[in-house]
Structure formats: structure tokens, C-alpha cells
Enzyme design. Sequence first.
Site, PDB file in Angstrom:
ATOM      1  N   CYS A  94       0.815  -1.215   0.000  1.00  0.00           N
ATOM      2  CA  CYS A  94       0.000   0.000   0.000  1.00  0.00           C
ATOM      3  C   CYS A  94       0.857   1.278   0.000  1.00  0.00           C
ATOM      4  O   CYS A  94       1.511   1.569  -0.999  1.00  0.00           O
ATOM      5  CB  CYS A  94      -0.973  -0.041   1.168  1.00  0.00           C
ATOM      6  SG  CYS A  94      -2.391   1.036   0.934  1.00  0.00           S
ATOM      7  N   HIS A 193      -3.676  -6.123   1.580  1.00  0.00           N
ATOM      8  CA  HIS A 193      -3.367  -6.436   2.966  1.00  0.00           C
ATOM      9  C   HIS A 193      -4.423  -7.398   3.481  1.00  0.00           C
ATOM     10  O   HIS A 193      -5.159  -7.956   2.691  1.00  0.00           O
ATOM     11  CB  HIS A 193      -3.196  -5.159   3.803  1.00  0.00           C
ATOM     12  CG  HIS A 193      -4.372  -4.267   3.841  1.00  0.00           C
ATOM     13  ND1 HIS A 193      -4.475  -3.157   3.052  1.00  0.00           N
ATOM     14  CD2 HIS A 193      -5.493  -4.325   4.560  1.00  0.00           C
ATOM     15  CE1 HIS A 193      -5.612  -2.565   3.306  1.00  0.00           C
ATOM     16  NE2 HIS A 193      -6.257  -3.249   4.209  1.00  0.00           N
TER      17      HIS A 193
END
Lengths: 253, 464
Positions: A94, A193
Site C-alpha cells: 500500500c 493487505h
Amino acid sequence: MKLRLAHLYPDHMNLYGDRGNVLCLQARCRWRGIDLEVVRLGLGDPFNAAAYDLVFIGGGPDREQVRVAQDLTEVKGRALKEAVEAGVALLAVCGGYQLLGHHYRPAAGPDLPGLGVFDAYTEHPGPAAKRCIGNLVAQRNGMMLVGFENHGGRTYLGPGSTPLATVERGFGNNGRDRTEGACYRNAFGTYLHGSFLPKNHRFTDHLLGIALERRGVRDLLTPLDDTLEERAQVAARKLALEPRKRFPWSDQM
Amino acid sequence: MLRTARLLGAISRRSGRGGGTALPGLLVERVAPGLVSDLSASLPHGNILVTGTNGKTTTARLIAALLQHAGLRVVHNRAGSNLLRGIAAALVQGTAAGNDRGIGLFEVDEATLPAAVGLVRPRLMVLLNLFRDQLDRYGEVDTVAQHWRSALTALPAGSGVVLNADDPFVASLGRGFPGPVTYFGLDDPGAALREREAAADFVECPACRLPYDYTLTFYGHLGHYRCQNCGSGRPEPQVRATSAHNNGPAGTAITVQTPGNTVTVNLPLPGLYNAYNLLAALATGAALQLPEAGAAAAIESVRSAFGRGERFQFEGRPVVMLLIKNPVGANQVLRTIRDEPGDKNVMIALNDLTADGEDISWIWDVDFEQLAGTTGAVVTSGRRAADMALRLKYAGWFETHRRDDAGVTRPTVLPDLEQALRTALYQLPSGATLYLLPTYTAMLALRRILSRLGMVRPFWETEG
């Protein structure tokens, strides 16, 4: 056998259960009799290119990205790029992934220069744009990847990087070209994630395999009982593909 | 309109579809948005808002007990239905009779606070804590902190705030606040942790951008902190706990100093987090200058909010239900279980619906490791039963196992909640306690099943 992992900016880049990725690498080493030493490197700490077998950097809030971007380019950048060129196994999730491209253009404020490990750039389409939030399923040459994504920036790849995977459900890099993540040498960037590594155990072992191979001990990557990992991955894909059906009052009952 | 909403609530309860606490509010919210302001303004003793990541429901219950003890009639969104529609529903149902002793007490969601301030115009706002929670829904902690700052500036002139001195985010809101500020905090070094938890948000001095130095850490980022550079830090609380002693299943004994008094409360709720809830309630009482005589007894009679430490029996064996919803809260629940005596079986039910947070990454920030090797049979359930089992595997729950000669056991993974609950109950040996740890929607569903099995009363009956 001992491996060393550099965990970059654990105090500043630790959103969304990123810690799970480190826990997962540690456990899968431990179960194989490998000792994984985790070295936490924060703002201002130098990075020694030759010292690590693995590198991990997680996601962070916008506020922290400014300082981390500065530290990456001014303090650790050169040695980190050197390590990537030498083939270190690197995973960036990310916000960390975004900062390893050429630049990150936030919703407001000036561009943040990235490290340019990946031939990629990320732009936030502005505060009014919807974030890319939800379950994400992608396919990487027959290897399924599952997780959850939550990002405002859209990432576009140049010819110098290849996508990590092809989106089956979700947004991925930008919601347009069905690419997810980026690869350059043994460095991998992703928006997944959940945490990413525990449910994607084949990819985790791919990373560990790279690190062990560089030490000439690939045969230490012995098979493990992955029944629970398998089950969680299949269940996650099924939930991600489930049609979205929601009533405004249903969450209160 | 009012009558329709009340009727709808009754039908919703009658049909067994739920507490009927949200549906009438939803109708009001859609059809007559001005009604919430009008009804709340009609309450002669004004309104109180309670918010924070953890402890809203329990704190509001404790405050309600103090208000009732003071002879007030409390209009309260008690069923944990804390979005705006929950407030609307409470007002519709609570302002029916001529209520000249009426006071509004509303727990509101972190993200709903600015909207609620605009509608309800509170005389007092209670801010408990701010932890990372449901990032997919609320955004980052910074975003929420920003919402709170703007909510404070929107308060009517003369309104007060009750703030947690031990939470740097929350305490900083008191600096420069024009109205009265009542701080509460914990002053018992014996309750401190030796090191900070992994889920603690990184907290730094907003002026110097340097990390605070902590002399004491209680949980998450709550503690005694100070900036080495500029010297700013934890404000001196007017309501402070000088000791908090965990009495296991019996609850917690807490000695509290208020501006005019010292009182010891035997709180029938476990865990340090509930000591903070008690402090917040007593600080609210101090801010409102409620009578202190008999306050401890009023609080000791409060039953736990549904799903927050509720205890019941299955064939004589104790079952405890503790809601988990974010890393800091879940760590507190695990710490409480760890400190309780006896054999422990555990069932964790993880859902990923909107009210739970669709992103379940937060379970990786919870220190499940602290219970590794201390549990008996483990069941995981809910839509994310497999993810939960995986988390426990990596926390080492199944590596060395107390009860199993072979050294390794496996969790029972049953996504269906009823099947899982029945399995967990029948696996429970006599002398052991079953700990049920559900997320929000799983808790509501489990409660429905337990009430069908006759083990608990439906929550809308316990709320009266």
C-alpha cells in the site's frame, strides 16, 4: 540458519495489520528451523545494503508518508536501491508500495518524490474521488492472491515494471487496467493487505525461497501443513466474489 | 409520524427481527430530519453526548445510573444503536410522556459526532479515547481527530467537555477550549504495563512532532506522557483513580478522588478499560454537579451492557460474552481473560459486515499471543472463521497445547454461528469457563440464538 529482515518504519508505516506480514514470515521460518532476525529501521536509521535477506515496508497515513518519503530519498534510498539491484527479496504494501514508485501525488499538496524502485507512479484523483476499498482477488500465473485493499491513490505502471497479478475482483492498481501490484527483480509491491502474507502462503514461501536461494540453501524451504491457510484463502475468494447486497438498516440489527 | 415510528418499533420487536431500535429511527431520519433537533431541544435538562472508540455503551450506562440516582429521567439510546437513527429512535420513544425531569444521553459513533452535535446541541460532551478502528469505514485516526476538533468548535457557548487526560489525542482537545473542561485519568502505577502494545498508535507532540515520553502506559496509547522538548503533556485530572484492583470475575475495585470526595467503587465489570469507563462517568457526574452520596451504590447495581462482559450459565457452566471490535479493545479483553482463574475454552466469532468493519486486517494487530498455551478447546466462527483460525495459528495457539499430550491441537472452524455455539457449549467440561468473543454483528446473532435457547433474555427486554 539465520536470515535477517529489515522492517522499514514500523512506527510510522503500520496500518491495516501490516505486522501480520512480519509475524507470518517469522513463524514460517521458525517452523522450518530457520531463525529470522527482524531489524526495525525507523526515520534517520541508515540502511546497510549488504546486511539483509528480506525487506518489508507497510502502509501509513498520509501525514507520515511525507516524512517517510523524505527519509527514503535522503537517508536510505541509495543503499536500498543497491540492495534491490543485488536481488534482495522486498515486499512493499500500500503506502510503502506507492513510495517506491517515481512519485506520489496526494489529494492535496505537492508531489512526494518516490524512490523509483518500480517504474510506476501514483496519483490521487482528488478529495472528491472515491477510495478503492474492498476485497481484492488477483491471479498471478496460476497463484491466487487474496486480501483487502483501501487506497485513494491510483498507480500506473511503466514498461520497466511488470504487474504482480491480474485482478479478478476489486480495483487493484487503478481500477482500470486490471493490473495489481508491481515487480522489479525480487522486489514486489502490492495493495493487498488482510494481512497479505498469511493467507497467501505460496507467495510468502516464494519470498522466503528467494532469500534462501541467495544464501545457497533453498532446500531448507521444507513443506508445511497449510490446511488452514488454504481454507482461509478459498473462503476469502468466495466472500470477495459474493454479490454485494445491503440494506441501510441491516447493520444495526 | 411519531405514532408511525413507535408502531414500527413495536412491530420490529414483535416479529423477532431485532431490537427495533434502529428501524423507527431510520424512518424519522429519512422523513422528518428536523424532528431530532426539536425533540432533543424539548428536554428540560439538556443533552449529553458520549463518544470514543471503546467504552461508549458501558460508560453511557454508568452515566445513566448516576442521572437516575439524581432523580432525572433519562432518554437514552441504550441498545448500542449509536448512529443518528438510534438517537432519533430513542427520542421518539422517550419524549412521549410529559417529561419535566428529562435529560438526553446519547452515545454516538466517532464519525457521527459532528452531525450529532449540530442536531442535539449538547450541554456536555464526553470523549473517552481514540484508537484505530475500522479504517475502511472511519478513515485514519487523524481524520477522526479532525472531525472531533470541528465538533468541539460547533458546541453551543457554555457547553462543557469531559476528557480523558491519559489519551494524548483526547486531552489535547481541552487546550484552548473556551468552556469548562473536566479531565479524568488513572494514577495507579501498579496498573501499568511493562511495555507498550503493538496496537498502540504512534503518538507525538503536535507542536514539536517528537514522540511523547511515557512514564506509565496503561493500555494502547493511554498513560502518563510528556514532550521532552516543550514540556507539554498529560493535564492534571480533576477526577482520578488512585488505585484500580482487578478482582477477577467479581470485577474491579477502584478508588477515585473527585474534587470533593474520595469514593471506592466495586465495579461489577472486569478489566482496566472499565475502570476508565467508571472514571468518565464519575467525571461527568462532577461536571454536572450531581450528588455524590449514594453514587457508588448506584453504579454497582449496573448490569453489563449486552455482549460486554455478560455472564450466563449453560448446564451450570459459566459462559462469558465479551465483544471485540478493534485491536486495543480486543487486547483489553484478552488481558482480562488471561487474568481470570480456571480452565478456559474460547470461541471467537469474526464477521466482516459493515458494522464489524469489512476489513478484518485488524485481527493481526491484536496480541492473541498473550493467550497462547493457556486455552482449552478453541472454536472459530462467523463469516471469517477461517481467517480467525489462521490468526490464532500464527499466534502459537496450536503449537504447544496445555491439554493435549501430542502437543498440537487444531481449532474447530465452523462459520455457522449456531453450529459453532452448540459445539463450543457441548465441548465445555465442568469446571471450565467458555469465553465467547464475537464482533458486533456476530454478537447480535449469538444473542438471538442464546435467547432462543433460553439462556439470555432478548436485549430489548433488558433495556427498559
